[in-house]
Design an enzyme around this catalytic site. Structure first.
Site, PDB file in Angstrom:
ATOM      1  N   SER A 116      30.861  39.464  37.034  1.00 11.00           N
ATOM      2  CA  SER A 116      30.766  38.000  37.017  1.00 11.00           C
ATOM      3  C   SER A 116      29.365  37.464  37.291  1.00 11.00           C
ATOM      4  O   SER A 116      29.210  36.280  37.611  1.00 11.00           O
ATOM      5  CB  SER A 116      31.763  37.373  38.010  1.00 11.00           C
ATOM      6  OG  SER A 116      33.087  37.732  37.664  1.00 11.00           O
ATOM      7  N   GLY A 171      29.224  45.355  34.637  1.00  8.23           N
ATOM      8  CA  GLY A 171      30.568  45.125  35.143  1.00  8.23           C
ATOM      9  C   GLY A 171      31.323  44.050  34.375  1.00  8.23           C
ATOM     10  O   GLY A 171      30.786  43.358  33.502  1.00  8.23           O
ATOM     11  N   HIS A 172      32.605  43.892  34.738  1.00  5.96           N
ATOM     12  CA  HIS A 172      33.468  42.951  34.023  1.00  5.96           C
ATOM     13  C   HIS A 172      33.008  41.507  34.195  1.00  5.96           C
ATOM     14  O   HIS A 172      32.548  41.104  35.247  1.00  5.96           O
ATOM     15  CB  HIS A 172      34.937  43.117  34.434  1.00  5.96           C
ATOM     16  CG  HIS A 172      35.192  43.057  35.902  1.00  5.96           C
ATOM     17  ND1 HIS A 172      36.316  43.584  36.480  1.00  5.96           N
ATOM     18  CD2 HIS A 172      34.476  42.535  36.930  1.00  5.96           C
ATOM     19  CE1 HIS A 172      36.297  43.378  37.773  1.00  5.96           C
ATOM     20  NE2 HIS A 172      35.193  42.739  38.068  1.00  5.96           N
ATOM     21  N   ASN A 173      33.132  40.749  33.101  1.00  8.61           N
ATOM     22  CA  ASN A 173      32.815  39.321  33.069  1.00  8.61           C
ATOM     23  C   ASN A 173      31.335  39.003  33.267  1.00  8.61           C
ATOM     24  O   ASN A 173      30.972  37.856  33.519  1.00  8.61           O
ATOM     25  CB  ASN A 173      33.648  38.532  34.085  1.00  8.61           C
ATOM     26  CG  ASN A 173      35.111  38.470  33.706  1.00  8.61           C
ATOM     27  OD1 ASN A 173      35.901  39.316  34.142  1.00  8.61           O
ATOM     28  ND2 ASN A 173      35.481  37.498  32.899  1.00  8.61           N
ATOM     29  N   GLN A 193      42.878  44.637  33.533  1.00  8.95           N
ATOM     30  CA  GLN A 193      41.714  44.055  32.867  1.00  8.95           C
ATOM     31  C   GLN A 193      42.122  43.768  31.418  1.00  8.95           C
ATOM     32  O   GLN A 193      42.231  44.688  30.604  1.00  8.95           O
ATOM     33  CB  GLN A 193      40.538  45.024  32.908  1.00  8.95           C
ATOM     34  CG  GLN A 193      40.290  45.640  34.290  1.00  8.95           C
ATOM     35  CD  GLN A 193      39.653  44.667  35.268  1.00  8.95           C
ATOM     36  OE1 GLN A 193      38.530  44.223  35.074  1.00  8.95           O
ATOM     37  NE2 GLN A 193      40.379  44.325  36.332  1.00  8.95           N
TER      38      GLN A 193
END
Length: 342
Positions: free
Chosen positions: A253, A233-235, A192
């Site tokens: 995302s 969460g990521h993005n 990441q």
């Protein structure tokens, strides 16, 4: 402080005699030198018995108390009053010798840096910002002006935070997102290498985690307020002026629009789009994208009117099931009699 002082500070109209005010309290608990407020009509009966020196009320109820501050939004103006009486955060000022500040870091004027704070290389701290003990600000981070980072806040490398933000204890911005791939060799980690950006006037509750992007940026928009124990969460992109209540989880995302409200324990699947002005009820499971302006609830979430009808029917299901079984047996019996007659 007098009621007239509060009226002047907030720009409110004073009705009735001026009085000395030493504190703030509820209608029920307020004493003769405290100010209170009425925002919910169900508490109107308490106006007659309150001992409060003054009450912040809308104009229609101002006649029910001797001293009133007339407000178009009593709850908001009560919050503004609390600012006038709020205690200072801590007694320390300046920059502690027991803080570690990298020589390449930049610290703005008027900052308060408590003992046992770590500030890494090339990090920038804006003017008037306070970092309480145990805060970690990694390399290449930037924190804006007039921010408040409570004890044990962690900003991993390259995280950026805007002006006038409040990060409560245990907040972690920029930890690795949950990125893994199943292979014939087992579960392999996907690096990441993105970062987190938090806009201006954002408040993030205790022990909330916002993960760095795989690539690019995980973003929290201006004015958004997040409760304790939220996982982003990521993005993920969260828009401006959103309200995210405790234990919400938003998977990677997903894009959340502006002015979205998510009640407690909402779960959102990944790679979805939640439109502007959406409201999601507690414990809802979001498995598909939602159009702007919708109010949703349930598991999986459906529109509010459908969800409410479902809630109405659910308590009746056991009795309906018994009746259905009875009807099935009666129908089978009728079929049997019809067969014998033929």
């Amino acid at each position: 402080m007098k009621v007239s002082d509060i009226a002047g500070a907030l720009g409110l109209k004073l009705k009735g005699p001026d009085r000395e005010i030493s504190g703030v309290n509820t209608l029920e608990a307020a004493g003769p030198e405290e100010i209170s407020f009425l925002a919910n009509p169900k508490y109107i009966p308490m106006l007659a018995g309150t001992r409060a020196a003054a009450v912040i009320v809308s104009e229609e109820y101002a006649g029910q108390v001797e001293t009133a501050l007339i407000s178009a939004n009593p709850y908001f103006d009560f919050g503004r009053t609390l600012h006038l009486f709020a205690r200072p955060q801590g007694s320390f000022s300046g920059i502690s010798d027991m803080a570690y500040i990298h020589p390449e870091a930049e610290i703005g004027g008027g900052c308060t840096i408590y003992p046992h704070v770590y500030i890494g290389a090339r990090a920038r701290i804006g003017e008037g910002t306070t970092l309480f003990p145990g805060c970690y600000v990694g390399e290449d981070c930037a924190v804006g002006e007039n921010c408040l980072l409570y004890p044990n806040v962690t900003l991993m490398a390259a995280t950026t935070v805007g002006d006038d933000c409040v990060l409560h204890s245990g907040v972690v911005l920029g930890a690795d997102g949950f990125g893994f791939a199943r292979t014939e060799y087992g579960i392999q980690k996907i690096p990441q290498i993105g970062r987190v950006h938090v806009g201006n006037d954002v408040e993030i509750g205790a022990n909330t985690a916002i993960d760095r992007a795989v690539l690019g940026v995980t973003t929290i928009g201006d004015g958004t307020k997040m409760d304790n124990l939220v996982q982003v969460g990521h993005n993920v992109t969260i828009g401006n002026d959103c309200l995210i209540v405790a234990q919400v989880g938003i998977s990677g995302s997903t894009h959340v629009g502006d002015r979205v409200t998510m009640a407690g324990q909402v779960g959102v699947a990944g790679h979805l789009t939640i439109g502007d002005d959406v409201t999601v009820g507690p414990k809802s499971g979001i498995a598909r994208s939602i159009e702007p302006g919708k109010t949703m609830g349930g598991q999986p979430a459906v529109e509010r009117d459908v969800y409410m009808r479902t809630l109405t029917v659910m308590p009746k299901l056991p009795d309906m099931y018994k009746r259905l079984r009875k009807l099935e047996k009666e129908l089978e019996a009728l079929k049997g009699e019809s067969g014998r007659d033929s």
